[in-house]
Enzyme design. Structure first.
Site, PDB file in Angstrom:
ATOM      1  N   LYS A   7       0.970  -0.851   0.100  1.00  0.00           N
ATOM      2  CA  LYS A   7      -0.019   0.510   0.326  1.00  0.00           C
ATOM      3  C   LYS A   7       0.906   1.042   0.121  1.00  0.00           C
ATOM      4  O   LYS A   7       2.063   1.473   0.794  1.00  0.00           O
ATOM      5  CB  LYS A   7      -0.561   0.288   1.341  1.00  0.00           C
ATOM      6  CG  LYS A   7      -1.967  -1.356   1.646  1.00  0.00           C
ATOM      7  CD  LYS A   7      -2.994  -1.034   2.370  1.00  0.00           C
ATOM      8  CE  LYS A   7      -2.496  -1.945   3.204  1.00  0.00           C
ATOM      9  NZ  LYS A   7      -2.063  -3.190   3.365  1.00  0.00           N
ATOM     10  N   GLU A  45      -7.526  -8.712   7.377  1.00  0.00           N
ATOM     11  CA  GLU A  45      -7.528  -7.741   5.902  1.00  0.00           C
ATOM     12  C   GLU A  45      -8.649  -8.832   5.394  1.00  0.00           C
ATOM     13  O   GLU A  45      -8.844 -10.246   5.292  1.00  0.00           O
ATOM     14  CB  GLU A  45      -6.157  -8.369   5.941  1.00  0.00           C
ATOM     15  CG  GLU A  45      -5.395  -6.918   6.160  1.00  0.00           C
ATOM     16  CD  GLU A  45      -4.264  -6.528   4.893  1.00  0.00           C
ATOM     17  OE1 GLU A  45      -4.050  -6.651   4.042  1.00  0.00           O
ATOM     18  OE2 GLU A  45      -3.197  -6.287   5.767  1.00  0.00           O
ATOM     19  N   GLU A  58      -6.258 -12.224   5.060  1.00  0.00           N
ATOM     20  CA  GLU A  58      -5.236 -12.553   5.651  1.00  0.00           C
ATOM     21  C   GLU A  58      -5.370 -12.053   7.171  1.00  0.00           C
ATOM     22  O   GLU A  58      -5.625 -10.494   7.253  1.00  0.00           O
ATOM     23  CB  GLU A  58      -3.981 -12.315   5.400  1.00  0.00           C
ATOM     24  CG  GLU A  58      -3.055 -10.815   4.666  1.00  0.00           C
ATOM     25  CD  GLU A  58      -2.292 -10.341   4.648  1.00  0.00           C
ATOM     26  OE1 GLU A  58      -1.248 -11.547   4.102  1.00  0.00           O
ATOM     27  OE2 GLU A  58      -1.758  -9.340   4.014  1.00  0.00           O
ATOM     28  N   ASN A  60      -3.299  -9.955  10.461  1.00  0.00           N
ATOM     29  CA  ASN A  60      -1.105  -9.458  10.024  1.00  0.00           C
ATOM     30  C   ASN A  60      -1.272  -9.596  11.971  1.00  0.00           C
ATOM     31  O   ASN A  60      -1.739  -9.069  12.331  1.00  0.00           O
ATOM     32  CB  ASN A  60      -0.816  -8.008   9.399  1.00  0.00           C
ATOM     33  CG  ASN A  60      -0.298  -8.229   8.164  1.00  0.00           C
ATOM     34  OD1 ASN A  60       0.549  -8.965   7.978  1.00  0.00           O
ATOM     35  ND2 ASN A  60      -1.306  -8.081   7.201  1.00  0.00           N
ATOM     36  N   ARG A  62       0.323  -7.708  14.637  1.00  0.00           N
ATOM     37  CA  ARG A  62       1.450  -7.335  14.762  1.00  0.00           C
ATOM     38  C   ARG A  62       0.754  -5.912  14.093  1.00  0.00           C
ATOM     39  O   ARG A  62      -0.609  -5.828  13.830  1.00  0.00           O
ATOM     40  CB  ARG A  62       2.432  -7.604  13.448  1.00  0.00           C
ATOM     41  CG  ARG A  62       2.365  -7.460  12.156  1.00  0.00           C
ATOM     42  CD  ARG A  62       3.912  -7.315  11.387  1.00  0.00           C
ATOM     43  NE  ARG A  62       3.735  -7.244  10.305  1.00  0.00           N
ATOM     44  CZ  ARG A  62       3.227  -6.441   9.154  1.00  0.00           C
ATOM     45  NH1 ARG A  62       2.809  -5.039   9.806  1.00  0.00           N
ATOM     46  NH2 ARG A  62       2.938  -6.817   7.774  1.00  0.00           N
ATOM     47  N   VAL A  65       1.845  -0.746   9.384  1.00  0.00           N
ATOM     48  CA  VAL A  65       1.966   0.782   9.148  1.00  0.00           C
ATOM     49  C   VAL A  65       1.268   1.594   9.145  1.00  0.00           C
ATOM     50  O   VAL A  65       1.491   2.720   9.423  1.00  0.00           O
ATOM     51  CB  VAL A  65       2.546   0.214   7.907  1.00  0.00           C
ATOM     52  CG1 VAL A  65       3.449   2.040   7.215  1.00  0.00           C
ATOM     53  CG2 VAL A  65       4.231  -0.290   7.851  1.00  0.00           C
ATOM     54  N   ARG A 109       2.224   7.540   2.371  1.00  0.00           N
ATOM     55  CA  ARG A 109       3.637   6.629   2.461  1.00  0.00           C
ATOM     56  C   ARG A 109       5.300   7.312   1.456  1.00  0.00           C
ATOM     57  O   ARG A 109       4.442   7.328   0.271  1.00  0.00           O
ATOM     58  CB  ARG A 109       4.160   5.238   2.015  1.00  0.00           C
ATOM     59  CG  ARG A 109       3.296   4.352   3.390  1.00  0.00           C
ATOM     60  CD  ARG A 109       2.771   3.125   3.294  1.00  0.00           C
ATOM     61  NE  ARG A 109       2.547   2.214   3.752  1.00  0.00           N
ATOM     62  CZ  ARG A 109       2.477   0.958   3.948  1.00  0.00           C
ATOM     63  NH1 ARG A 109       3.038  -0.077   3.264  1.00  0.00           N
ATOM     64  NH2 ARG A 109       0.847   0.118   4.515  1.00  0.00           N
TER      65      ARG A 109
END
Length: 217
Positions: A7, A45, A58, A60, A62, A65, A109
Protein backbone atom coordinates in the site's frame (compact mmCIF):
# COMPACT_ATOMS: atom_id res chain seq x y z
CA UNK A 1 -3.99 2.45 -3.27
CA UNK A 2 -0.99 0.22 -3.81
CA UNK A 3 1.91 -0.75 -6.00
CA UNK A 4 3.45 -4.23 -6.12
CA UNK A 5 0.75 -5.37 -3.66
CA UNK A 6 2.10 -2.95 -1.03
CA UNK A 7 0.00 0.00 0.00
CA UNK A 8 0.95 3.62 -0.74
CA UNK A 9 -2.17 5.36 0.54
CA UNK A 10 -4.54 4.28 3.31
CA UNK A 11 -7.74 5.88 4.54
CA UNK A 12 -10.06 5.53 7.49
CA UNK A 13 -12.93 5.15 7.53
CA UNK A 14 -13.36 3.55 4.12
CA UNK A 15 -15.59 5.53 1.78
CA UNK A 16 -17.12 2.32 0.38
CA UNK A 17 -17.82 0.46 3.65
CA UNK A 18 -21.07 1.42 5.37
CA UNK A 19 -21.82 0.98 9.06
CA UNK A 20 -23.62 -2.34 8.61
CA UNK A 21 -20.69 -3.86 6.71
CA UNK A 22 -18.24 -2.45 9.24
CA UNK A 23 -20.11 -4.21 12.06
CA UNK A 24 -20.20 -7.47 10.09
CA UNK A 25 -16.48 -7.28 9.35
CA UNK A 26 -15.78 -6.62 13.02
CA UNK A 27 -17.83 -9.62 14.16
CA UNK A 28 -16.08 -11.92 11.69
CA UNK A 29 -12.64 -10.59 12.62
CA UNK A 30 -13.26 -11.22 16.33
CA UNK A 31 -14.64 -14.70 15.59
CA UNK A 32 -11.52 -15.54 13.60
CA UNK A 33 -8.96 -14.41 16.17
CA UNK A 34 -10.87 -16.10 18.98
CA UNK A 35 -10.78 -19.36 17.03
CA UNK A 36 -7.03 -18.93 16.69
CA UNK A 37 -6.73 -18.12 20.41
CA UNK A 38 -4.93 -14.90 19.52
CA UNK A 39 -4.78 -12.11 22.11
CA UNK A 40 -2.97 -8.95 21.05
CA UNK A 41 -3.07 -6.19 18.48
CA UNK A 42 -3.52 -7.36 14.91
CA UNK A 43 -5.22 -6.74 11.60
CA UNK A 44 -7.70 -8.97 9.82
CA UNK A 45 -7.67 -8.02 6.13
CA UNK A 46 -10.50 -8.33 3.64
CA UNK A 47 -10.86 -7.46 -0.06
CA UNK A 48 -14.02 -5.83 -1.41
CA UNK A 49 -15.09 -6.48 -5.02
CA UNK A 50 -17.07 -4.29 -7.41
CA UNK A 51 -20.29 -6.07 -6.39
CA UNK A 52 -19.75 -5.06 -2.75
CA UNK A 53 -18.86 -8.59 -1.64
CA UNK A 54 -15.92 -9.04 0.67
CA UNK A 55 -13.39 -11.86 0.97
CA UNK A 56 -10.91 -12.75 3.70
CA UNK A 57 -7.24 -12.31 2.77
CA UNK A 58 -5.02 -12.70 5.81
CA UNK A 59 -4.26 -11.81 9.41
CA UNK A 60 -1.28 -9.66 10.32
CA UNK A 61 -0.48 -10.48 13.94
CA UNK A 62 1.26 -7.18 14.61
CA UNK A 63 0.92 -3.43 14.42
CA UNK A 64 0.49 -2.36 10.80
CA UNK A 65 2.28 0.47 9.00
CA UNK A 66 -1.11 2.16 8.58
CA UNK A 67 -2.01 2.09 12.27
CA UNK A 68 -1.92 5.93 12.52
CA UNK A 69 -5.13 6.33 10.48
CA UNK A 70 -6.96 4.21 13.04
CA UNK A 71 -5.34 6.12 15.88
CA UNK A 72 -6.36 9.47 14.41
CA UNK A 73 -10.07 8.65 14.00
CA UNK A 74 -10.44 6.74 17.28
CA UNK A 75 -8.10 8.67 19.59
CA UNK A 76 -6.51 5.36 20.65
CA UNK A 77 -2.76 4.78 20.93
CA UNK A 78 -2.54 1.30 19.42
CA UNK A 79 1.11 0.81 20.32
CA UNK A 80 0.27 1.59 23.96
CA UNK A 81 -2.68 -0.81 23.85
CA UNK A 82 -0.41 -3.55 22.49
CA UNK A 83 2.10 -2.99 25.29
CA UNK A 84 -0.68 -3.09 27.90
CA UNK A 85 -1.92 -6.42 26.52
CA UNK A 86 1.60 -7.88 26.51
CA UNK A 87 2.07 -6.75 30.11
CA UNK A 88 -1.16 -8.42 31.19
CA UNK A 89 -2.79 -5.07 31.92
CA UNK A 90 -6.34 -4.10 30.90
CA UNK A 91 -6.83 -2.06 27.74
CA UNK A 92 -8.08 1.51 27.98
CA UNK A 93 -11.32 0.44 26.22
CA UNK A 94 -13.46 -2.51 27.25
CA UNK A 95 -16.28 -2.58 24.69
CA UNK A 96 -16.56 -1.97 20.95
CA UNK A 97 -19.16 0.69 21.74
CA UNK A 98 -16.42 2.70 23.45
CA UNK A 99 -14.61 3.10 20.12
CA UNK A 100 -16.08 6.15 18.40
CA UNK A 101 -14.97 7.21 14.92
CA UNK A 102 -14.35 10.93 14.47
CA UNK A 103 -13.48 12.60 11.19
CA UNK A 104 -11.39 11.21 8.34
CA UNK A 105 -7.72 10.25 8.21
CA UNK A 106 -5.39 9.59 5.27
CA UNK A 107 -1.85 8.23 5.29
CA UNK A 108 0.61 8.53 2.40
CA UNK A 109 3.82 6.54 2.47
CA UNK A 110 6.95 8.26 1.15
CA UNK A 111 9.28 5.74 -0.48
CA UNK A 112 12.81 6.16 -1.83
CA UNK A 113 11.78 4.84 -5.24
CA UNK A 114 11.53 6.06 -8.83
CA UNK A 115 7.88 5.75 -9.95
CA UNK A 116 8.90 6.49 -13.56
CA UNK A 117 11.30 3.52 -13.57
CA UNK A 118 9.04 0.71 -12.32
CA UNK A 119 9.52 1.89 -8.72
CA UNK A 120 13.21 1.08 -8.72
CA UNK A 121 14.68 1.57 -5.21
CA UNK A 122 16.77 4.73 -4.90
CA UNK A 123 19.19 4.42 -1.98
CA UNK A 124 21.59 7.29 -1.40
CA UNK A 125 22.22 10.32 0.73
CA UNK A 126 19.44 12.81 1.39
CA UNK A 127 20.46 16.40 0.81
CA UNK A 128 17.95 18.99 1.97
CA UNK A 129 15.07 17.48 3.94
CA UNK A 130 12.01 19.45 4.99
CA UNK A 131 9.05 17.63 6.59
CA UNK A 132 5.47 18.93 6.44
CA UNK A 133 3.58 20.24 9.44
CA UNK A 134 0.68 22.40 10.53
CA UNK A 135 -2.86 21.81 11.71
CA UNK A 136 -4.11 18.27 11.18
CA UNK A 137 -0.74 16.92 9.95
CA UNK A 138 1.36 14.19 11.55
CA UNK A 139 4.67 13.06 10.09
CA UNK A 140 6.36 9.81 11.15
CA UNK A 141 9.94 9.27 10.00
CA UNK A 142 13.52 8.52 11.03
CA UNK A 143 15.37 10.40 8.29
CA UNK A 144 16.94 13.85 8.16
CA UNK A 145 19.21 15.99 6.01
CA UNK A 146 22.44 14.05 5.44
CA UNK A 147 20.87 10.69 6.23
CA UNK A 148 22.14 7.85 4.04
CA UNK A 149 19.45 5.44 2.89
CA UNK A 150 20.90 1.90 2.69
CA UNK A 151 19.88 -0.53 -0.08
CA UNK A 152 19.19 -3.46 2.25
CA UNK A 153 15.80 -2.59 3.76
CA UNK A 154 12.30 -1.44 2.90
CA UNK A 155 12.35 1.77 0.88
CA UNK A 156 9.84 3.67 3.04
CA UNK A 157 11.39 6.79 4.56
CA UNK A 158 8.34 8.43 6.09
CA UNK A 159 4.57 8.67 6.41
CA UNK A 160 2.34 11.74 6.18
CA UNK A 161 -0.88 11.33 8.13
CA UNK A 162 -3.64 13.92 8.04
CA UNK A 163 -6.83 14.09 10.10
CA UNK A 164 -9.72 16.43 9.44
CA UNK A 165 -13.49 16.53 9.92
CA UNK A 166 -14.33 15.32 6.39
CA UNK A 167 -12.63 13.41 3.59
CA UNK A 168 -12.59 16.52 1.39
CA UNK A 169 -10.82 18.52 4.09
CA UNK A 170 -8.36 15.69 4.66
CA UNK A 171 -7.50 15.56 0.96
CA UNK A 172 -6.90 19.32 0.85
CA UNK A 173 -4.66 19.07 3.90
CA UNK A 174 -2.75 16.16 2.35
CA UNK A 175 -2.21 18.16 -0.83
CA UNK A 176 -0.75 21.01 1.22
CA UNK A 177 1.49 18.67 3.21
CA UNK A 178 2.80 16.99 0.05
CA UNK A 179 3.50 20.34 -1.57
CA UNK A 180 5.46 21.48 1.52
CA UNK A 181 7.65 18.39 1.82
CA UNK A 182 11.11 18.45 0.29
CA UNK A 183 13.49 15.49 -0.13
CA UNK A 184 16.54 16.30 -2.25
CA UNK A 185 19.37 14.05 -3.41
CA UNK A 186 17.25 10.98 -4.16
CA UNK A 187 14.11 10.13 -6.10
CA UNK A 188 10.93 9.51 -4.10
CA UNK A 189 7.25 8.77 -4.61
CA UNK A 190 6.34 12.38 -3.73
CA UNK A 191 5.63 13.45 -7.35
CA UNK A 192 3.38 10.42 -7.86
CA UNK A 193 1.47 11.08 -4.64
CA UNK A 194 0.92 14.71 -5.65
CA UNK A 195 -0.60 13.47 -8.92
CA UNK A 196 -2.84 10.93 -7.22
CA UNK A 197 -4.43 13.41 -4.85
CA UNK A 198 -5.47 15.62 -7.79
CA UNK A 199 -7.20 12.86 -9.76
CA UNK A 200 -10.99 12.90 -10.02
CA UNK A 201 -11.04 9.11 -9.77
CA UNK A 202 -9.28 9.31 -6.43
CA UNK A 203 -11.61 12.05 -5.22
CA UNK A 204 -14.62 9.86 -6.05
CA UNK A 205 -13.40 7.28 -3.53
CA UNK A 206 -14.15 4.54 -6.06
CA UNK A 207 -10.85 3.00 -7.10
CA UNK A 208 -9.27 -0.44 -7.11
CA UNK A 209 -5.91 -2.13 -6.56
CA UNK A 210 -4.83 -1.29 -10.14
CA UNK A 211 -5.16 2.48 -9.70
CA UNK A 212 -1.41 3.18 -9.86
CA UNK A 213 -0.78 0.89 -12.85
CA UNK A 214 -3.62 2.59 -14.75
CA UNK A 215 -2.26 6.03 -13.84
CA UNK A 216 1.23 5.25 -15.12
CA UNK A 217 0.13 3.72 -18.46
Amino acid sequence: IQRRHQKLIEEAPSSVVDEAMRRELGVLAVKLVKAANYTNAGTVEFLLDSNHRFYFIEVNARIQVEHPVTEMITGLDLVREQILIAAGEPMTVRRQEDVVLRGHAIEARINAEDPDNDFKPCPGTIGHFFPPGGLGVRFDSHVHSGYRIPPHYDSMIGKIIVHRATREEAVRTMRRALSEMRVEGIKTTLPLLRRIFKKARYMSGKFDTHFVEDLLV
